[in-house]
Design an enzyme around this catalytic site. Structure first.
Site, PDB file in Angstrom:
ATOM      1  N   ARG A 223       8.758 -15.083  50.691  1.00 21.20           N
ATOM      2  CA  ARG A 223       8.683 -15.987  49.551  1.00 21.20           C
ATOM      3  C   ARG A 223       9.061 -15.210  48.286  1.00 21.20           C
ATOM      4  O   ARG A 223       9.188 -13.994  48.300  1.00 21.20           O
ATOM      5  CB  ARG A 223       7.291 -16.610  49.441  1.00 21.20           C
ATOM      6  CG  ARG A 223       6.170 -15.582  49.617  1.00 21.20           C
ATOM      7  CD  ARG A 223       4.976 -15.856  48.799  1.00 21.20           C
ATOM      8  NE  ARG A 223       5.263 -15.868  47.392  1.00 21.20           N
ATOM      9  CZ  ARG A 223       5.429 -14.757  46.650  1.00 21.20           C
ATOM     10  NH1 ARG A 223       5.329 -13.545  47.184  1.00 21.20           N
ATOM     11  NH2 ARG A 223       5.704 -14.844  45.367  1.00 21.20           N
ATOM     12  N   GLY A 224       9.194 -15.980  47.193  1.00 23.97           N
ATOM     13  CA  GLY A 224       9.686 -15.361  45.959  1.00 23.97           C
ATOM     14  C   GLY A 224      11.190 -15.556  45.937  1.00 23.97           C
ATOM     15  O   GLY A 224      11.882 -15.252  46.921  1.00 23.97           O
ATOM     16  N   ALA A 225      11.686 -16.063  44.796  1.00 24.39           N
ATOM     17  CA  ALA A 225      13.088 -16.488  44.746  1.00 24.39           C
ATOM     18  C   ALA A 225      14.093 -15.413  45.177  1.00 24.39           C
ATOM     19  O   ALA A 225      14.949 -15.665  46.037  1.00 24.39           O
ATOM     20  CB  ALA A 225      13.394 -16.998  43.344  1.00 24.39           C
TER      21      ALA A 225
ATOM     22  N   ASP B  95      12.092 -19.386  39.393  1.00 27.00           N
ATOM     23  CA  ASP B  95      12.794 -19.844  40.598  1.00 27.00           C
ATOM     24  C   ASP B  95      14.150 -20.451  40.265  1.00 27.00           C
ATOM     25  O   ASP B  95      15.051 -20.453  41.089  1.00 27.00           O
ATOM     26  CB  ASP B  95      11.930 -20.835  41.363  1.00 27.00           C
ATOM     27  CG  ASP B  95      10.772 -20.094  42.008  1.00 27.00           C
ATOM     28  OD1 ASP B  95       9.760 -19.868  41.321  1.00 27.00           O
ATOM     29  OD2 ASP B  95      10.912 -19.678  43.172  1.00 27.00           O
TER      30      ASP B  95
ATOM     31  N   GLN C 214      -1.033 -17.152  45.578  1.00 32.57           N
ATOM     32  CA  GLN C 214      -0.141 -15.984  45.579  1.00 32.57           C
ATOM     33  C   GLN C 214      -0.610 -14.911  44.598  1.00 32.57           C
ATOM     34  O   GLN C 214      -0.146 -13.774  44.651  1.00 32.57           O
ATOM     35  CB  GLN C 214       1.301 -16.388  45.228  1.00 32.57           C
ATOM     36  CG  GLN C 214       1.997 -17.183  46.303  1.00 32.57           C
ATOM     37  CD  GLN C 214       1.925 -18.667  46.004  1.00 32.57           C
ATOM     38  OE1 GLN C 214       0.909 -19.154  45.513  1.00 32.57           O
ATOM     39  NE2 GLN C 214       2.974 -19.398  46.315  1.00 32.57           N
TER      40      GLN C 214
ATOM     41  N   ASN D 219       9.129 -22.466  37.646  1.00 31.51           N
ATOM     42  CA  ASN D 219       8.392 -21.380  38.294  1.00 31.51           C
ATOM     43  C   ASN D 219       7.164 -22.003  38.954  1.00 31.51           C
ATOM     44  O   ASN D 219       6.927 -23.214  38.842  1.00 31.51           O
ATOM     45  CB  ASN D 219       8.007 -20.295  37.277  1.00 31.51           C
ATOM     46  CG  ASN D 219       7.505 -19.028  37.945  1.00 31.51           C
ATOM     47  OD1 ASN D 219       8.145 -18.510  38.879  1.00 31.51           O
ATOM     48  ND2 ASN D 219       6.356 -18.530  37.547  1.00 31.51           N
ATOM     49  N   LYS D 220       6.402 -21.189  39.625  1.00 25.50           N
ATOM     50  CA  LYS D 220       5.229 -21.664  40.377  1.00 25.50           C
ATOM     51  C   LYS D 220       4.365 -22.595  39.537  1.00 25.50           C
ATOM     52  O   LYS D 220       4.128 -22.333  38.360  1.00 25.50           O
ATOM     53  CB  LYS D 220       4.438 -20.442  40.841  1.00 25.50           C
ATOM     54  CG  LYS D 220       3.216 -20.718  41.674  1.00 25.50           C
ATOM     55  CD  LYS D 220       3.461 -21.616  42.865  1.00 25.50           C
ATOM     56  CE  LYS D 220       4.584 -21.182  43.764  1.00 25.50           C
ATOM     57  NZ  LYS D 220       4.892 -22.130  44.858  1.00 25.50           N
TER      58      LYS D 220
ATOM     59  N   ARG E  48      14.177 -24.452  51.462  1.00 22.46           N
ATOM     60  CA  ARG E  48      13.364 -24.632  50.243  1.00 22.46           C
ATOM     61  C   ARG E  48      14.314 -25.025  49.103  1.00 22.46           C
ATOM     62  O   ARG E  48      15.349 -24.380  48.914  1.00 22.46           O
ATOM     63  CB  ARG E  48      12.589 -23.348  49.882  1.00 22.46           C
ATOM     64  CG  ARG E  48      11.519 -22.988  50.916  1.00 22.46           C
ATOM     65  CD  ARG E  48      10.555 -21.941  50.405  1.00 22.46           C
ATOM     66  NE  ARG E  48       9.613 -22.493  49.437  1.00 22.46           N
ATOM     67  CZ  ARG E  48       8.800 -21.743  48.698  1.00 22.46           C
ATOM     68  NH1 ARG E  48       8.830 -20.432  48.790  1.00 22.46           N
ATOM     69  NH2 ARG E  48       7.955 -22.309  47.846  1.00 22.46           N
TER      70      ARG E  48
HETATM   71  O1  MRU Z   1       6.501 -20.510  46.285  1.00 23.40           O
HETATM   72  P1  MRU Z   1       6.799 -19.059  46.044  1.00 23.40           P
HETATM   73  O2  MRU Z   1       5.634 -18.160  46.316  1.00 23.40           O
HETATM   74  O3  MRU Z   1       8.077 -18.613  46.713  1.00 23.40           O
HETATM   75  O4  MRU Z   1       7.051 -19.027  44.478  1.00 23.40           O
HETATM   76  C1  MRU Z   1       7.257 -17.818  43.858  1.00 23.40           C
HETATM   77  C2  MRU Z   1       7.372 -17.918  42.391  1.00 23.40           C
HETATM   78  O5  MRU Z   1       7.226 -18.963  41.785  1.00 23.40           O
HETATM   79  C3  MRU Z   1       7.776 -16.671  41.705  1.00 23.40           C
HETATM   80  O6  MRU Z   1       7.200 -16.583  40.435  1.00 23.40           O
HETATM   81  C4  MRU Z   1       9.292 -16.676  41.550  1.00 23.40           C
HETATM   82  O7  MRU Z   1       9.901 -16.962  42.766  1.00 23.40           O
HETATM   83  C5  MRU Z   1       9.791 -15.409  41.046  1.00 23.40           C
HETATM   84  S1  MRU Z   1       9.613 -14.126  42.247  1.00 23.40           S
HETATM   85  C6  MRU Z   1      10.324 -12.715  41.654  1.00 23.40           C
END
Ligand code: MRU
Length: 356
Positions: free
Chosen positions: A49-51, A238, A198, A248-249, A87
């Site tokens: 996970r994480g963009a 993201d 997270q 973002n999240k 996703r």
């Molecule tokens: O749903 P996730 O855990 O993939 O979401 C992650 C986030 O929102 C992060 O802040 C974003 O992807 C940046 S990660 C460097």
């Protein structure tokens, strides 16, 4: 150069080995991805996970999919379509897949698989380098803030945008790692990030690195910001639309509002691959809706230290689970990128320079 304590992804023969984040922070387990379906499942179930990391894993997913295949257009199209559907919000996924497509399409089918490994590896290495540069530019920002304050710098973050979310040192946490490496005193407020928590990944990372941090409930952020207990908020992203609106999240927007009201600077740290000039503004960003179970249940350890899932509410209660929100550009003090830090007025020039 920052070295990940455990590689978030590594290439092993014809398969990919990832650190299974669905099991963190309780268990540190690697997970092998040997087929296209394995890779798609790992991304949609958020084992990775994480963009930025999603983009890297998707790129390797194309190579995994083409291994042992003829590598013809049908196989390539299928791999790209399956991975694209995993996703919707993080644009790094589409960015990486478009790059794989542009690299592989002109090649003969027999050479595509080998070329896919090479291109995916290049994407991984570039991501690590971009994180490093974000850390260096963000460090300049933190130094300036600290000079004004003359004491330990308190940074608030949300979700996890550390090394776990990338192939390198992270985005939002990269300046923190860089500052600590330089001997600056930094404390991080880590918000839980319900429903998937997270923030616990961030706490796990910071604890392992020996960096002072305090976990807070998401709802405590407003009060801390109002009281001036954080000097800056730094989060990842993201997808950043052409006008600077940033997905973002979920929960990021509330922090941005509270930071704005309290006069605390609110920064977005992200590489060029997270900027999407083809999405004009925030409302056009697709927001992933995940299963309500992520709200209705919670994971933790039982009294014996075994991972357990608990139902939080009685049967029959309805929940919705938008995984992201969009922070309007007007609430963003600046973007910390691999090319430097700029405000909204610098965005058009950045997009022109990097041509994502
Ligand atoms: O749903 P996730 O855990 O993939 O979401 C992650 C986030 O929102 C992060 O802040 C974003 O992807 C940046 S990660 C460097």
């Amino acid at each position: 150069m920052f070295t990940q304590p455990i590689a978030t992804l590594r290439h092993d023969g014809g398969s990919l080995v990832v650190l299974d984040q669905a099991q963190l922070p309780w268990r540190t387990v690697e997970h092998r991805l040997a087929t296209l379906e394995d890779v798609a499942e790992a991304i949609s179930a958020m084992r990775v996970r994480g963009a930025p990391l999603i983009g890297c894993v998707a790129a390797f997913g194309v190579a995994v999919a083409l291994a042992g295949e003829a590598g013809d257009d049908a196989a390539l199209d299928h791999a790209l379509a399956v991975l694209r559907a995993t996703r919707p919000t993080a644009v790094n996924l589409a960015w990486a897949l478009n790059r794989m497509d542009a690299c592989l399409r002109p090649l003969s089918p027999a050479t595509r698989c080998e070329a896919a490994w090479v291109e995916a590896e290049a994407i991984r290495a570039e991501d690590a380098a971009m994180c490093e540069a974000i850390g260096a530019h963000g460090l300049g920002l933190l130094r300036a803030l600290r000079v004004r304050e003359g004491r330990a710098l308190r940074v608030m973050t949300h979700c996890n945008a550390g090394w776990l979310a990338t192939a390198g040192m992270g985005t939002a946490l990269a300046p923190v790692y860089a500052a600590c490496a330089e001997g600056l005193e930094v404390e991080v407020f880590v918000s839980e990030t319900r429903p998937r928590n997270q923030g616990l990944l961030t706490a796990w990372e910071l604890a392992a690195a020996g960096i002072r941090h305090t976990l807070i409930a998401d709802n405590a952020a407003g009060l801390l910001l109002m009281r001036g207990e954080a000097d800056a908020v730094i989060v990842g992203a993201d997808r950043i639309a052409a006008n600077g609106d940033t997905a973002n999240k979920v929960g990021t927007y509330l922090k941005a509002l509270a930071a704005h009201a309290a006069g605390v600077p609110f920064y977005i740290a992200a590489p060029a691959s997270t900027f999407d000039p083809r999405t004009p503004y925030g409302e056009a960003i697709p927001v992933e809706e995940r299963t309500a179970d992520e709200v209705l249940f919670i994971d933790g350890l039982d009294g014996e230290g075994c991972p357990r899932r608990l139902r939080l509410v009685p049967e029959g209660i309805r929940a919705v689970n938008p995984a992201f929100d969009v922070t309007p550009a007007a609430l963003v003090s600046g973007f910390i990128t691999e090319r430097g830090v700029f405000g909204i007025e610098g965005l058009a020039g950045f997009l022109q320079d990097v041509q994502v």
